[in-house]
Enzyme design. Structure first.
Site, mmCIF file in Angstrom:
data_model
loop_
_atom_site.group_PDB
_atom_site.id
_atom_site.type_symbol
_atom_site.label_atom_id
_atom_site.label_comp_id
_atom_site.label_asym_id
_atom_site.label_seq_id
_atom_site.Cartn_x
_atom_site.Cartn_y
_atom_site.Cartn_z
ATOM 1 N N ASP A 297 4.149 4.327 -9.590
ATOM 2 C CA ASP A 297 5.045 4.944 -8.558
ATOM 3 C C ASP A 297 7.097 5.451 -9.364
ATOM 4 O O ASP A 297 6.906 5.319 -10.380
ATOM 5 C CB ASP A 297 5.368 3.681 -7.778
ATOM 6 C CG ASP A 297 5.595 4.592 -6.736
ATOM 7 O OD1 ASP A 297 6.122 5.261 -6.386
ATOM 8 O OD2 ASP A 297 5.322 3.066 -5.327
ATOM 9 N N HIS B 5 10.738 6.176 -7.198
ATOM 10 C CA HIS B 5 10.808 6.805 -5.594
ATOM 11 C C HIS B 5 12.555 7.676 -7.093
ATOM 12 O O HIS B 5 13.259 7.004 -7.705
ATOM 13 C CB HIS B 5 12.510 5.239 -5.458
ATOM 14 C CG HIS B 5 10.498 4.617 -4.846
ATOM 15 N ND1 HIS B 5 9.871 3.784 -5.396
ATOM 16 C CD2 HIS B 5 10.275 4.682 -3.684
ATOM 17 C CE1 HIS B 5 8.868 3.594 -4.664
ATOM 18 N NE2 HIS B 5 9.332 3.881 -3.680
ATOM 19 N N GLN C 246 0.157 0.809 -9.338
ATOM 20 C CA GLN C 246 0.541 2.671 -8.603
ATOM 21 C C GLN C 246 1.515 3.261 -9.866
ATOM 22 O O GLN C 246 1.939 2.238 -10.083
ATOM 23 C CB GLN C 246 1.259 2.313 -7.339
ATOM 24 C CG GLN C 246 1.012 2.250 -5.839
ATOM 25 C CD GLN C 246 1.277 1.906 -4.976
ATOM 26 O OE1 GLN C 246 2.118 1.865 -4.547
ATOM 27 N NE2 GLN C 246 0.627 3.152 -3.826
#
Length: 635
Positions: free
Chosen positions: A382, A384, A380
């Site tokens: 990704d 955050h 992923q």
RNA sequence: GCUGGUGUGGCGCAGCGGUAGCGCAAUUGAUUCGUAAUCAAUAGGUCAGGGGUUCAAAUCCCCUCACCAGCUCCA
């Protein structure tokens, strides 16, 4: 008399109870032949419909979405009628029109095979030839229940029982065949000119795996044979773009029996993958992200803390280390949380955007695996984002803007979905409501169309998903932005506010490619393997005409390599035509033919994979052009 | 996971009870050639794996695995 206003705003006076067909007959012309149904005051009705009040009237043909639906829906009734004629003890499920066709679900003790499809199709052709009218009639609820229980149609009875009290219960008769159906339908079966059953599959009654599995027969139909043929041809063409086929042909990746759902990237595929990662890092750096990497295996306590142990266990892989339980990460979030926690954070530090190309493993059901679109281990892209509650909206907007920017580079079409609270999720209703509203507001403020996907959010929060389309029109979720009010408090994340007190930050999980594997698959199908120059595994291939041009060809290769171009010379003892064909099939963007003429003037004869022969030019001019095209990521 | 289908040399396919063929690719040789296939020769398969039926199984039956389509589920 009733006033009927047609689409061209002309008004006709007709007696009450006039049928729409009568008006159509008067109008005559092409419409009379092509009309399939009508819209009366906004409601789609049969051509047999009798007018009872003044009306705005519009006819619907196969060219309209509604017309196509009616056509396919009636086709599905023909399918059901044929099955009922041929087989005893078949119970009917539902039979709607879908994109590009229709299906009907049957409950039948024996299973249908390909031979059955042929038989059924032959019977359908008979029914079409019989030109049976579709006749509508209405029943009171009790009558309807009795009628269908007498026929043994348990599924229909179940449907009737669940219809709202005020619903009109309508049925359609077509020869001996009667089906519960809201309609409308074609005037008669003869309207269907070309029909084909396509395939056979199991499908759970009402889409729940707790219910019995019915047998679903798919088919399609068209008002002209040529349209059906065109459609079938289009499907054939689309199959050539299948990433699994191109992945093999272009030597990009493989999936082997030794690791179902665990793809192997070959050198060519790895080049594309690295280009995607480079581009990703470039854009994320500009957008204020920092990059991290977190471990693939972490201990049980962490997954219990994050809620994955409770909410995601079935999809996780486990292992033991020194007798302690560990899990292979199915998501990257806990790792990012732990990095956040490694030091004190001030409100001045927020937002903190931690990006990670994180390899996750998920145990997906074997039947759902699909090339690189759906795998068991994937990376992923990704990130955050930890932020103040007041920064949420702005950050969501930024993520969406970045996603759109990156998708634009590839020229993708996509649609958005807003997914709301699922069952088996964490947190209070108020939190969910608030989070969902924020996402909705962002979408509305940006004026982005979206569909709501009720109950499809992550277990920790609602999300906005970007869905991309594959070669045969299936859509795949790639980008997603998920709001999370759970993890930060579960992990005890804090920042020191202006007031000197500790507060819990809000968090956003987001991916843009989604998974590099899936994104690559979509990319392969989108470009049909003909990647833009900047991503192409081999950007240029040099084709000497005969052996005496080999040295020059190699000097051209060297020059291009110096310029950072992925280039090779094809020195095989073959004719140019042969080498061109090969390079063309491998979808190499540029082919440089070099012979006596080019060698004498330090030129190259340029052939572009889609434009063809572009003539000779100076090597230096070509180098400059290629460098520019790569830098600009021209599609 | 469920339903149905498929599994034959690297790839695409034929063979469907008498123990394997075709095309492309590969290798070798000849050819030195100007924008999608030069010619010839050679090599390559425990027919997905396991079990059974049969004098005989790639072919029929059973189990397992993988893949394909769909359902369910998801990036």
């Amino acid at each position: 008399m009733l006033k009927v206003t047609l689409r061209d705003n002309s008004v006709r006076e007709v007696p009450a109870e006039t049928r729409i067909t009568d008006i159509l007959n008067e109008l005559g012309g092409r419409l009379k032949k092509e009309a399939l149904a009508a819209v009366v005051n906004g409601v789609l009705v049969d051509l047999n419909y009798q007018l009872t009040e003044d009306a705005d009237l519009r006819f619907v043909t196969f060219a309209d979405d509604e017309g196509e639906d009616v056509y396919r829906h009636s086709s599905s009734h023909i399918l059901a009628a044929a099955v009922k004629r041929l087989y005893k003890d078949v119970k009917l499920g539902i039979g709607p029109a879908i994109k590009d066709g229709f299906y009907y679900d049957f409950d039948y003790a024996n299973s249908f095979g390909p031979d059955d499809l042929e038989r059924i199709e032959a019977e359908m052709l008979k029914i079409i030839k019989e030109d049976l009218p579709f006749e509508r009639f209405e029943l009171a609820r009790e009558e309807a229940v009795n009628y269908f229980s007498d026929l043994g149609e348990d599924y229909k009875v179940e449907l009737i029982r669940e219809l709202p009290a005020e619903a009109v219960i309508s049925c359609y008769r077509c020869g001996d065949f009667v089906d519960l159906c809201a309609g409308p339908h074609l005037p008669s079966t003869g309207k269907v000119k070309a029909i084909k059953l396509l395939n056979l599959a199991g499908a759970y009654w009402r889409g729940s795996e707790k219910n019995p599995m019915l047998q679903r027969i798919y088919g399609t139909s068209f008002p002209k044979k040529s349209l059906l043929e065109e459609y079938l041809k289009r499907v054939e063409e689309a199959k050539k773009r299948d990433h699994r086929k191109l992945g093999r042909e272009l030597d990009l990746f493989s999936i082997q029996d030794e690791g179902p759902g665990f793809p192997f990237l070959h050198p060519n595929g790895m080049i594309i993958r690295n280009e995607l990662e480079n581009y990703w890092r470039e854009e994320h750096q500009k957008a204020g992200y920092q990059e991290i990497k977190t471990p693939i295996i972490l201990n049980r306590a962490l997954w219990e803390q994050s809620g994955h142990w409770d909410h995601y266990k079935d999809n996780m892989y486990f292992t033991k280390i020194d007798d302690l339980d560990y899990a292979v990460k199915p998501m990257n979030c806990p790792g990012a949380m732990l990095i956040y926690k490694t030091k004190m954070r001030s409100y001045r530090d927020l937002p903190i955007r931690l990006g990670e190309l994180g390899l996750v493993h998920r145990h997906e059901l074997s039947g759902t695996l699909h090339g690189m679109m759906r795998v068991r281990s994937f990376t992923q892209d990704d990130a955050h984002i930890f932020m103040l509650p007041s920064q949420i909206k702005e950050e969501v907007k930024k993520v969406i803007a970045l996603t759109e920017k990156m998708y634009q580079t590839f020229g993708f079409d996509y649609h958005l979905e807003l997914s709301t609270r699922p069952e088996n999720s964490m947190g209070s209703d108020e939190m969910w409501e608030e989070a969902t509203n924020i996402l909705r507001e962002v979408l509305e403020e940006r004026g982005m169309p979206y569909v709501v996907n009720e109950g499809d959010g992550a277990f920790y929060g609602p999300k906005i998903d970007f869905h991309l389309t594959d070669s045969i029109g299936r859509t795949w979720q790639c980008g997603t932005v998920q709001l999370d009010f759970q993890m930060p408090s579960k992990f005890g994340l804090t920042y020191v506010g202006e007031d000197g007190q500790k507060h819990t930050p809000s968090a956003l999980h987001r991916v843009i490619y989604g998974s590099l594997e899936r994104f690559m698959a979509v990319l392969i199908e989108h470009f049909a393997g003909a990647f833009p120059l900047w991503m192409a595994p081999r950007q240029v291939v040099v084709l000497p005409i005969s052996e005496k041009h080999h040295a020059y060809a190699l000097s051209v290769v060297e020059r291009l390599q110096q310029a950072g171009v992925r280039v090779e010379a094809d020195l095989r003892n073959e004719k140019v035509g042969y080498k061109i064909r090969e390079a063309q099939l491998q979808k190499v963007p540029y082919m440089l033919v070099v012979g006596d003429k080019e060698m004498a003037e330090r030129q190259v004869s340029v052939r572009e994979r889609s434009a063809g022969d572009l003539g000779s030019q100076n090597l230096e001019a070509f180098v400059a052009k290629v460098q520019e095209e790569i830098a600009a990521k021209v599609r």
